[in-house]
Design a protein around this motif. Sequence first.
Motif, PDB file in Angstrom:
ATOM      1  N   VAL A   1       0.846  -1.190   0.000  1.00 31.58           N
ATOM      2  CA  VAL A   1       0.000   0.000   0.000  1.00 31.58           C
ATOM      3  C   VAL A   1       0.885   1.245   0.000  1.00 31.58           C
ATOM      4  O   VAL A   1       1.797   1.370   0.825  1.00 31.58           O
ATOM      5  CB  VAL A   1      -0.934   0.008   1.234  1.00 31.58           C
ATOM      6  CG1 VAL A   1      -1.800   1.255   1.246  1.00 31.58           C
ATOM      7  CG2 VAL A   1      -1.804  -1.251   1.265  1.00 31.58           C
ATOM      8  N   HIS A   2       0.586   2.146  -0.909  1.00 23.49           N
ATOM      9  CA  HIS A   2       1.301   3.421  -0.993  1.00 23.49           C
ATOM     10  C   HIS A   2       1.158   4.183   0.324  1.00 23.49           C
ATOM     11  O   HIS A   2       0.102   4.170   0.953  1.00 23.49           O
ATOM     12  CB  HIS A   2       0.726   4.246  -2.148  1.00 23.49           C
ATOM     13  CG  HIS A   2       1.501   5.474  -2.453  1.00 23.49           C
ATOM     14  ND1 HIS A   2       1.428   6.625  -1.685  1.00 23.49           N
ATOM     15  CD2 HIS A   2       2.372   5.751  -3.451  1.00 23.49           C
ATOM     16  CE1 HIS A   2       2.213   7.547  -2.196  1.00 23.49           C
ATOM     17  NE2 HIS A   2       2.795   7.055  -3.268  1.00 23.49           N
ATOM     18  N   ARG A   3       2.193   4.859   0.713  1.00 21.44           N
ATOM     19  CA  ARG A   3       2.229   5.591   1.982  1.00 21.44           C
ATOM     20  C   ARG A   3       1.021   6.512   2.166  1.00 21.44           C
ATOM     21  O   ARG A   3       0.463   6.602   3.253  1.00 21.44           O
ATOM     22  CB  ARG A   3       3.520   6.413   2.049  1.00 21.44           C
ATOM     23  CG  ARG A   3       3.602   7.363   3.242  1.00 21.44           C
ATOM     24  CD  ARG A   3       4.795   8.292   3.156  1.00 21.44           C
ATOM     25  NE  ARG A   3       4.640   9.149   1.988  1.00 21.44           N
ATOM     26  CZ  ARG A   3       5.661   9.753   1.374  1.00 21.44           C
ATOM     27  NH1 ARG A   3       6.887   9.593   1.807  1.00 21.44           N
ATOM     28  NH2 ARG A   3       5.453  10.500   0.322  1.00 21.44           N
TER      29      ARG A   3
ATOM     30  N   VAL B   1       1.315  -4.627   9.500  1.00 22.29           N
ATOM     31  CA  VAL B   1       2.463  -4.101   8.778  1.00 22.29           C
ATOM     32  C   VAL B   1       3.690  -4.940   9.093  1.00 22.29           C
ATOM     33  O   VAL B   1       3.951  -5.266  10.257  1.00 22.29           O
ATOM     34  CB  VAL B   1       2.708  -2.621   9.134  1.00 22.29           C
ATOM     35  CG1 VAL B   1       4.009  -2.108   8.529  1.00 22.29           C
ATOM     36  CG2 VAL B   1       1.535  -1.763   8.671  1.00 22.29           C
ATOM     37  N   ILE B   2       4.444  -5.274   8.067  1.00 24.85           N
ATOM     38  CA  ILE B   2       5.720  -5.979   8.238  1.00 24.85           C
ATOM     39  C   ILE B   2       6.786  -4.899   8.416  1.00 24.85           C
ATOM     40  O   ILE B   2       7.094  -4.151   7.485  1.00 24.85           O
ATOM     41  CB  ILE B   2       6.042  -6.863   7.017  1.00 24.85           C
ATOM     42  CG1 ILE B   2       4.930  -7.891   6.766  1.00 24.85           C
ATOM     43  CG2 ILE B   2       7.392  -7.546   7.210  1.00 24.85           C
ATOM     44  CD1 ILE B   2       5.071  -8.647   5.463  1.00 24.85           C
ATOM     45  N   ALA B   3       7.321  -4.801   9.611  1.00 19.80           N
ATOM     46  CA  ALA B   3       8.290  -3.745   9.934  1.00 19.80           C
ATOM     47  C   ALA B   3       9.486  -3.798   8.984  1.00 19.80           C
ATOM     48  O   ALA B   3      10.044  -4.868   8.722  1.00 19.80           O
ATOM     49  CB  ALA B   3       8.759  -3.893  11.372  1.00 19.80           C
TER      50      ALA B   3
ATOM     51  N   TRP C   1       6.771  -2.407  -5.875  1.00 15.80           N
ATOM     52  CA  TRP C   1       6.265  -1.693  -7.057  1.00 15.80           C
ATOM     53  C   TRP C   1       5.981  -0.214  -6.817  1.00 15.80           C
ATOM     54  O   TRP C   1       5.591   0.491  -7.750  1.00 15.80           O
ATOM     55  CB  TRP C   1       5.024  -2.379  -7.605  1.00 15.80           C
ATOM     56  CG  TRP C   1       3.884  -2.460  -6.625  1.00 15.80           C
ATOM     57  CD1 TRP C   1       3.613  -3.491  -5.773  1.00 15.80           C
ATOM     58  CD2 TRP C   1       2.878  -1.480  -6.385  1.00 15.80           C
ATOM     59  NE1 TRP C   1       2.507  -3.205  -5.018  1.00 15.80           N
ATOM     60  CE2 TRP C   1       2.035  -1.973  -5.373  1.00 15.80           C
ATOM     61  CE3 TRP C   1       2.609  -0.216  -6.914  1.00 15.80           C
ATOM     62  CZ2 TRP C   1       0.953  -1.254  -4.887  1.00 15.80           C
ATOM     63  CZ3 TRP C   1       1.522   0.492  -6.421  1.00 15.80           C
ATOM     64  CH2 TRP C   1       0.705  -0.046  -5.423  1.00 15.80           C
ATOM     65  N   VAL C   2       6.160   0.257  -5.613  1.00 15.89           N
ATOM     66  CA  VAL C   2       5.939   1.668  -5.307  1.00 15.89           C
ATOM     67  C   VAL C   2       7.074   2.130  -4.399  1.00 15.89           C
ATOM     68  O   VAL C   2       7.575   1.363  -3.582  1.00 15.89           O
ATOM     69  CB  VAL C   2       4.544   1.898  -4.667  1.00 15.89           C
ATOM     70  CG1 VAL C   2       4.445   1.256  -3.310  1.00 15.89           C
ATOM     71  CG2 VAL C   2       4.179   3.353  -4.593  1.00 15.89           C
ATOM     72  N   GLU C   3       7.515   3.366  -4.572  1.00 20.54           N
ATOM     73  CA  GLU C   3       8.702   3.831  -3.859  1.00 20.54           C
ATOM     74  C   GLU C   3       8.518   3.978  -2.355  1.00 20.54           C
ATOM     75  O   GLU C   3       9.440   3.752  -1.589  1.00 20.54           O
ATOM     76  CB  GLU C   3       9.157   5.168  -4.451  1.00 20.54           C
ATOM     77  CG  GLU C   3       9.671   5.029  -5.861  1.00 20.54           C
ATOM     78  CD  GLU C   3       9.243   6.171  -6.756  1.00 20.54           C
ATOM     79  OE1 GLU C   3       8.831   7.223  -6.250  1.00 20.54           O
ATOM     80  OE2 GLU C   3       9.328   5.987  -7.975  1.00 20.54           O
ATOM     81  N   VAL C   4       7.328   4.396  -1.925  1.00 25.73           N
ATOM     82  CA  VAL C   4       7.091   4.610  -0.506  1.00 25.73           C
ATOM     83  C   VAL C   4       5.783   3.936  -0.104  1.00 25.73           C
ATOM     84  O   VAL C   4       4.769   4.089  -0.775  1.00 25.73           O
ATOM     85  CB  VAL C   4       7.029   6.116  -0.157  1.00 25.73           C
ATOM     86  CG1 VAL C   4       8.401   6.755  -0.303  1.00 25.73           C
ATOM     87  CG2 VAL C   4       6.027   6.853  -1.014  1.00 25.73           C
ATOM     88  N   GLY C   5       5.830   3.189   0.974  1.00 24.42           N
ATOM     89  CA  GLY C   5       4.615   2.521   1.417  1.00 24.42           C
ATOM     90  C   GLY C   5       4.908   1.457   2.442  1.00 24.42           C
ATOM     91  O   GLY C   5       6.014   1.352   2.972  1.00 24.42           O
ATOM     92  N   SER C   6       3.883   0.664   2.680  1.00 22.02           N
ATOM     93  CA  SER C   6       3.963  -0.420   3.669  1.00 22.02           C
ATOM     94  C   SER C   6       3.520  -1.729   3.032  1.00 22.02           C
ATOM     95  O   SER C   6       2.733  -1.735   2.090  1.00 22.02           O
ATOM     96  CB  SER C   6       3.025  -0.128   4.857  1.00 22.02           C
ATOM     97  OG  SER C   6       3.396   1.067   5.498  1.00 22.02           O
ATOM     98  N   VAL C   7       4.018  -2.807   3.599  1.00 21.99           N
ATOM     99  CA  VAL C   7       3.579  -4.135   3.196  1.00 21.99           C
ATOM    100  C   VAL C   7       2.887  -4.769   4.388  1.00 21.99           C
ATOM    101  O   VAL C   7       3.424  -4.790   5.496  1.00 21.99           O
ATOM    102  CB  VAL C   7       4.753  -5.021   2.719  1.00 21.99           C
ATOM    103  CG1 VAL C   7       4.281  -6.429   2.389  1.00 21.99           C
ATOM    104  CG2 VAL C   7       5.456  -4.377   1.525  1.00 21.99           C
TER     105      VAL C   7
END
Length: 179
Positions: free
Chosen positions: A138-140, A156-158, A164-170
């Motif tokens: 997910v994009h930030r 969220v995986i720390a 596929w996106v420069e900034v975000g969370s998995v």
Amino acid sequence: MQPVTAQLTGLPVLETARLVLRGPQMADWPVFRDYRLSPRTAFTGGMKKPHEAAEQFASFFGHWVLRGFGRLIAEDRATGRPLGHFGPMQWEDGGEVELTWSLWTAEAEGRGLATEAALALRDWVFGRLRLPLAIAAVHRDNAASHAIARRLGGQVIAGRVPNWVEVGSVYRFLPGGAA
């Protein structure tokens, strides 16, 4: 020469109170194309050129052929109009399976439809497909998608960033909603 209208058969149909999630169809193309050519895609890779949108739309069909699973189109039960895509995708053989969701129009937002479809998707992925885990990138700045991921039980995986996106969370998802 008459064009051949390819159709995937045997794909699942998931039903919710307000939606039918079904395989992609050529009739979905105009709405998807308009979505991919619009600023609405800021959090999903950005606006595309028409040929790039066509390639991505074709990948909906191809992923089913290559992997045996893929994205479904959420259709408004009342109108029959396609609203977005929801489904698992796998970038690489043996790689993690990513849950994806996108609403194609602003009119579909703010009604809980994305969460409704994503919950059905999650249950299908862990039920029918029997996946041991899944992720979502997910994009930030995509607050709506972060909220959906949390509603699905994602954690969220720390330290992990999307590929596929420069900034975000998995987010990580496990069967039963535990993460």
